[in-house]
Design an enzyme around this catalytic site. Sequence first.
Site, mmCIF file in Angstrom:
data_model
loop_
_atom_site.group_PDB
_atom_site.id
_atom_site.type_symbol
_atom_site.label_atom_id
_atom_site.label_comp_id
_atom_site.label_asym_id
_atom_site.label_seq_id
_atom_site.Cartn_x
_atom_site.Cartn_y
_atom_site.Cartn_z
ATOM 1 N N GLU A 39 -3.100 -9.914 3.818
ATOM 2 C CA GLU A 39 -4.649 -9.647 4.398
ATOM 3 C C GLU A 39 -5.566 -10.802 4.672
ATOM 4 O O GLU A 39 -6.361 -11.062 5.257
ATOM 5 C CB GLU A 39 -5.297 -8.384 4.179
ATOM 6 N N GLU A 77 1.044 -1.193 -0.017
ATOM 7 C CA GLU A 77 0.091 -0.140 0.062
ATOM 8 C C GLU A 77 0.811 1.396 0.054
ATOM 9 O O GLU A 77 0.559 2.368 -0.766
ATOM 10 C CB GLU A 77 -0.962 -0.023 1.138
HETATM 11 C C1 1HE Z 1 6.344 -8.378 12.276
HETATM 12 C C2 1HE Z 1 5.699 -8.338 11.204
HETATM 13 C C3 1HE Z 1 4.222 -7.354 11.232
HETATM 14 C C4 1HE Z 1 7.706 -9.282 10.769
HETATM 15 N N1 1HE Z 1 3.991 -7.064 12.057
HETATM 16 N N2 1HE Z 1 5.743 -7.914 13.378
HETATM 17 N N3 1HE Z 1 1.905 -8.413 7.230
HETATM 18 C C5 1HE Z 1 1.943 -9.575 7.223
HETATM 19 O O1 1HE Z 1 1.305 -10.405 7.170
HETATM 20 C C6 1HE Z 1 3.738 -10.013 6.829
HETATM 21 C C7 1HE Z 1 4.224 -10.736 8.065
HETATM 22 N N4 1HE Z 1 5.848 -10.940 8.094
HETATM 23 C C8 1HE Z 1 6.249 -11.995 7.145
HETATM 24 O O2 1HE Z 1 5.734 -12.575 6.359
HETATM 25 C C9 1HE Z 1 7.605 -12.092 7.310
HETATM 26 O O3 1HE Z 1 7.854 -11.481 8.479
HETATM 27 C C10 1HE Z 1 8.470 -11.221 6.262
HETATM 28 C C11 1HE Z 1 8.451 -12.263 4.908
HETATM 29 C C12 1HE Z 1 8.068 -10.058 5.935
HETATM 30 C C13 1HE Z 1 10.085 -11.393 6.505
HETATM 31 O O4 1HE Z 1 10.498 -12.545 6.921
HETATM 32 P P1 1HE Z 1 11.833 -12.847 7.762
HETATM 33 O O5 1HE Z 1 12.003 -14.381 7.801
HETATM 34 O O6 1HE Z 1 12.873 -12.011 7.173
HETATM 35 O O7 1HE Z 1 11.472 -12.223 9.123
HETATM 36 P P2 1HE Z 1 10.693 -12.758 10.581
HETATM 37 O O8 1HE Z 1 11.545 -13.580 11.244
HETATM 38 O O9 1HE Z 1 9.422 -13.235 9.834
HETATM 39 O O10 1HE Z 1 10.298 -11.495 11.212
HETATM 40 C C14 1HE Z 1 11.442 -10.916 12.020
HETATM 41 C C15 1HE Z 1 10.734 -10.038 12.931
HETATM 42 O O11 1HE Z 1 9.635 -9.318 12.569
HETATM 43 C C16 1HE Z 1 9.854 -11.035 13.834
HETATM 44 O O12 1HE Z 1 9.683 -10.381 15.248
HETATM 45 P P3 1HE Z 1 10.772 -11.269 16.348
HETATM 46 O O13 1HE Z 1 10.528 -10.378 17.586
HETATM 47 O O14 1HE Z 1 10.255 -12.719 16.486
HETATM 48 O O15 1HE Z 1 12.042 -11.160 15.864
HETATM 49 C C17 1HE Z 1 8.336 -11.006 13.527
HETATM 50 O O16 1HE Z 1 7.511 -11.030 14.291
HETATM 51 C C18 1HE Z 1 8.533 -9.212 13.214
HETATM 52 N N5 1HE Z 1 7.317 -8.954 12.160
HETATM 53 N N6 1HE Z 1 6.429 -8.732 10.031
HETATM 54 C C19 1HE Z 1 4.636 -7.300 13.328
HETATM 55 N N7 1HE Z 1 3.607 -7.367 9.649
HETATM 56 C C20 1HE Z 1 -3.512 -0.559 7.010
HETATM 57 S S1 1HE Z 1 -3.860 -2.399 6.869
HETATM 58 C C21 1HE Z 1 -2.701 -3.153 6.148
HETATM 59 C C22 1HE Z 1 -2.685 -4.512 6.609
HETATM 60 C C23 1HE Z 1 -1.533 -5.250 6.350
HETATM 61 O O17 1HE Z 1 -0.575 -4.900 6.283
HETATM 62 S S2 1HE Z 1 -1.812 -6.943 6.799
HETATM 63 C C24 1HE Z 1 -0.154 -7.867 6.516
HETATM 64 C C25 1HE Z 1 0.927 -7.662 7.539
#
Ligand code: 1HE
Length: 258
Positions: free
Chosen positions: A131, A111
């Site tokens: 989402e 977005e």
């Molecule tokens: C997060 C988030 C997040 C990572 N919110 N904490 N977005 C998603 O559904 C995408 C979610 N994220 C992923 O699928 C992956 O993290 C990635 C592909 C982006 C990256 O993977 P990777 O292996 O490099 O990293 P990771 O090990 O998954 O994440 C590292 C840390 O970032 C980890 O936290 P930690 O405390 O365990 O180290 C994750 O929890 C954190 N993290 N992404 C919170 N999104 C206005 S409406 C919009 C609606 C949306 O955008 S919904 C889609 C949300």
Amino acid sequence: MKYSSLRFQRRGAIGVLLLNRPQKRNALNDIMIEELGDCVASIPAGVRAVVLHGAGEHFCAGLDLSELTGRSAAEGMEHSRKWHHVFDRMQFGRVPVVAVLHGAVVGGGLELASVAHIRVAEAGTFYALPEGQRGIFVGGGASVRVPRLIGAARMADMMFTGRVYSAEEGLATGISTYLVPAGKGLAKGIELASRIAGNAPATNFALMHALPRIAELGQDAGLLMESMMAGIAQSEPEAKRRMQDFLQKRAGKVKRAE
Ligand code: 1HE
């Protein structure tokens, strides 16, 4: 200005804006959205284009999901409207934005990317709207801006099925208009931003503020608005000077594409 999750650096007429929360994959929390709003509202006067990029392995992981859990319907709507307000300020602000994409460009990250005026992707970039899998809907403007890039059918497919587009598919479908090797995105973004900064201000204004509105109009009103914008732009002394430069052989010709 000092930000906790962003960094803004000036390089002459170019501003370089970094999403700087790599430990959370640049996930957008409330503070970051607020800081983005403050940053676009306070772009220094001499800056004429901005390059937006992300720190670490990914451009942006979208909404910070840890902040979503406790919201009521009304709070959710208010939160979405905050994103709209900030993203509109960026799209219809004072200066064009070139987004440099790498790694994950997902959910709210897509977005945000779709707000930019030009998108440059590095090899290895991937796009998704998770989402659909998280049981929510987009809220940061994707249902308006993403169909304008790739069509509603492709966006619906991404959300229904969790389909992930590669960097190459993103180029073919129109998410990005440039694809460069990994690690070369920022240099390309700065090169493009420098060209934009060298344009006549009236041209950049027309491209940012008139073109997207004209594209939404019917033919009659669209053509009339185009004529008005054309009249204003060509009447500027800068336009007269640039046309004379060409006629006097002081300006470059258009060259074949490489
Ligand atoms: C997060 C988030 C997040 C990572 N919110 N904490 N977005 C998603 O559904 C995408 C979610 N994220 C992923 O699928 C992956 O993290 C990635 C592909 C982006 C990256 O993977 P990777 O292996 O490099 O990293 P990771 O090990 O998954 O994440 C590292 C840390 O970032 C980890 O936290 P930690 O405390 O365990 O180290 C994750 O929890 C954190 N993290 N992404 C919170 N999104 C206005 S409406 C919009 C609606 C949306 O955008 S919904 C889609 C949300």
